[in-house]
Design a protein around this motif. Sequence first.
Motif, short mmCIF file in Angstrom:
data_model
loop_
_atom_site.label_atom_id
_atom_site.label_comp_id
_atom_site.label_asym_id
_atom_site.label_seq_id
_atom_site.Cartn_x
_atom_site.Cartn_y
_atom_site.Cartn_z
N VAL A 1 0.56 1.01 6.55
CA VAL A 1 -0.28 1.92 5.78
C VAL A 1 -0.51 1.34 4.41
O VAL A 1 0.25 0.49 3.93
CB VAL A 1 0.37 3.32 5.66
CG1 VAL A 1 0.46 4.00 7.02
CG2 VAL A 1 1.76 3.20 5.05
N THR B 1 -0.65 1.06 0.31
CA THR B 1 0.34 1.38 -0.71
C THR B 1 0.17 2.81 -1.17
O THR B 1 -0.92 3.24 -1.50
CB THR B 1 0.20 0.43 -1.90
OG1 THR B 1 0.28 -0.91 -1.44
CG2 THR B 1 1.29 0.68 -2.93
N GLN B 2 1.25 3.54 -1.16
CA GLN B 2 1.19 4.96 -1.49
C GLN B 2 1.29 5.16 -2.99
O GLN B 2 1.26 4.20 -3.77
CB GLN B 2 2.29 5.70 -0.74
CG GLN B 2 2.13 5.58 0.78
CD GLN B 2 3.34 6.10 1.54
OE1 GLN B 2 4.37 6.35 0.95
NE2 GLN B 2 3.20 6.25 2.85
N GLY B 3 1.46 6.43 -3.40
CA GLY B 3 1.51 6.76 -4.81
C GLY B 3 2.82 6.36 -5.45
O GLY B 3 3.50 5.43 -5.02
N THR C 1 1.72 -2.50 3.81
CA THR C 1 2.42 -2.63 2.53
C THR C 1 3.79 -3.26 2.74
O THR C 1 4.54 -2.88 3.66
CB THR C 1 2.60 -1.25 1.87
OG1 THR C 1 1.32 -0.66 1.68
CG2 THR C 1 3.31 -1.38 0.54
#
Length: 850
Positions: free
Chosen positions: A526, A528-530, A581
Amino acid sequence: MRVEKSGAWVPVDLTLSREGDWVTPVASAVPVRFAAGGSSELAQVQTESGEWVTEVWPHGDLPAALIEKDTATYPDVFPGVDLKLVATKTGMASVYVVESEKAAQSLALSDLHILVEGAELSSTSVGGVVAETSDGAELVAGQPLWWDSSQGGTFREPGGDEAPVPVAHDVAVDRITLDVGESVDVEERRSGEDVEYPIFVDPDWSKGEAAAWYTDAAFPNVSYLSAGASNVLRVGISEPYRSDMFFQFPLSELKGKQITAARLNTTLVKVMSCNPQPIGVHTFGPKTAGFTWAQEQSWNSAGTAGWSGLLQSAWTGPNCGAPATTVGWNVTSGVKAKLAAGLVQFAFTYENPSAESRRHFSRDASLIVTYNSYPDTPTDLKITSPPRTCGSATAPAVLGSSTVAVSVDQRDPDPGNVGTAFYLAKADALGTVVSSQSSGLGAKGTKTAQFTGLAEGKYAWRARGYDGVANSLAYSAWCYFTVDTTDPVVPTLSSAASTFTVGHPVSVNAAGAADVAGYVYWITPVATQGATPPPVPVDGVVSTSGQLPTCSATTKSVRWACATAGSATALTVAPVDSLSTLWVSAYDKAGNQSLAKGFPLYANGNTGTPASAANVDSGHGWHVTSLMSPLPATVPDSNPWIGANGIALVIPENASTTTVDLPDAPFESPVLDTNVGTAEEVHTESAPIDVTKSFTLSMWVKAGHVPTTNSEVIAMQDGSTLGHIQLQVTSTGKFAFCLGDAFANMSSTALTSNCATGGTVTPGTWQMVTGIWDAVNQQLRIHVGNDITPVGSVSHVPGAGVASGGSALYFGPNPDTGRFRGLIANPMALPGVANSNQLGQMAGFFLPFS
């Protein structure tokens, strides 16, 4: 007195008994054996090193020995002469019993010699003889002496207060020669009295470690050192006799011991004067055992002869007429003073040089020492919790806990309980103890302690043994450690890469603080998240209470890398999807761990520039659902770009049948049926996969049931019934994708370490199953449907037995007991790692080729 025999300590027993050609005592401190008779071998004495020194009788064969208690008698070895061999507590004595003046003056006794084999002889400074073997071991003999039968003298002792007198003798390298006749003439001229026969001539041998002797002013040049056939020592004055007596005991076995008491015991045999005067006991020397009165006086010019002060108050004892009495002296201070020398010598001296007072004592003295062995210095220092190896002052162990458990191995030479004291100090102030702990007394072995409430900083601990009486002579070495309970900061990640492709390697640099020991990293499919990072996978969690992980390893879902001192650590990874990621967490030497930091594996971290898909145009597929039923015997490669490199799928006539079903409902299509058990199997013409490189293997399957044992949907054979690649339906209702060396059997236990297992098998339902070997990320993954998130994954590092090709794919392979029972459609074998888009194409019954 006790001696060691056959591994046990037993009382001395000098009773002789026949053993073959020898006569031996039951238990003696020095092994000796006497001839049984009939040969020229006379006696043997064993040295400390185990060598035997042999006395040879040079005058013909010996008569048969007559045995009585500790004595072997050889009658008439010469006319009028018997030979007696006496076993003593420290060796042996040879006593010639000369019955008449004629015998004493015979030619045989004017040249009475004994040959010695196994050693070389030499004279000592005190008139004795040393026999030295080739390995340096020694036996000693006192100066040969003789006495007569006057005043009740026997072959064991002179009578009355008479002292033995010397025998004229010579020592050569291999023999001792005695002149008995000359010795008798000298004594008769000296005393003016006739000798009373029989007379007794006494040479002897002993090991020499323990010794007893006396000196006498009447015979100032005679050494009265004896192995003990003559048991009497003399001390005191009875003119013309003046004597001191001496004992020597080895202390080497007591070196390093704590002496608590020592007592010298012997027997007062007889009081020779009715005016008992005090006797004092001293230590001296060391001097050569057996010295004479003249030698004693030569170094006694100051009147003290080098004696120590009295070891106890002077002793007077009973008056004349008293029976034989056991007496003892407290010699504790003397033993302590001489412990380092390895032996102790005691002098018993008359205290009043003007008063007659003479006593006889037994040579058979014992030194009783009560001692305590110092406990051993503790060894095998360990930090047991958190488990770490002890560090040094410059490289301390690093711990992430304020509570530290430690241990040592504690031993003690003595039986009984022992304990250990543990001492903790700051590393920069070792002289100040900040905490001390005691293990308490208990059995030898591991001793433990725990230090609690430690603030961050550098410490050191050491240990010392104790047994309730004494401490070990030394402390252990210091064991240094640092307490660090602060998590490292998140690592800094960077890469020089500007383009990314799924499954293709890229280098990412990880940098952290100086105390970082390594990094754990993994990849999610997925973007890169927050600001909130995902949790570290369970198999990537580092514990401050356990051992540090092995860096440069691969576990189920993560990989590990050792920190590179002074520079960034390069991590080689590959994207697993178009937007994936890399997550990296740092851990320090204490086991503290940072939060994860994400790094996008797509250009510039821009979701609008995803990683490229792997090119699978050199792959193979057999899209059977696009064909007409029944399927032909040879199904061509469905890859439209493969050309001459295509690989056909072969369906033997007697192999698993083909049928029609609804994998792409509501459209009925031909599929492969593996429900028929035959020796022939559906297979590819050749190997469609190089298993040393990343690949994707996907197909639709419809299981008839959950098998009782793992069954193979497909296998890549390598000349054996089982292959290097397997897609399985397991007995637990899961799918498994397996890769590795040739498997030994179908047991799920044997395959677990090489299989990514997951998902749920739904019998009677079509399911798309995909196995991916990601060689860059060293991971096997299994997917069900077109979800890019795997249902199971496992680390995998190729073994030496993995084949790079040369074997076909077999569908529903033998053996029949492990064969998959169900339907298969549209198998695909693709080079590289498929992304979510390619999985979606295959799930929609489209070809994944460009």
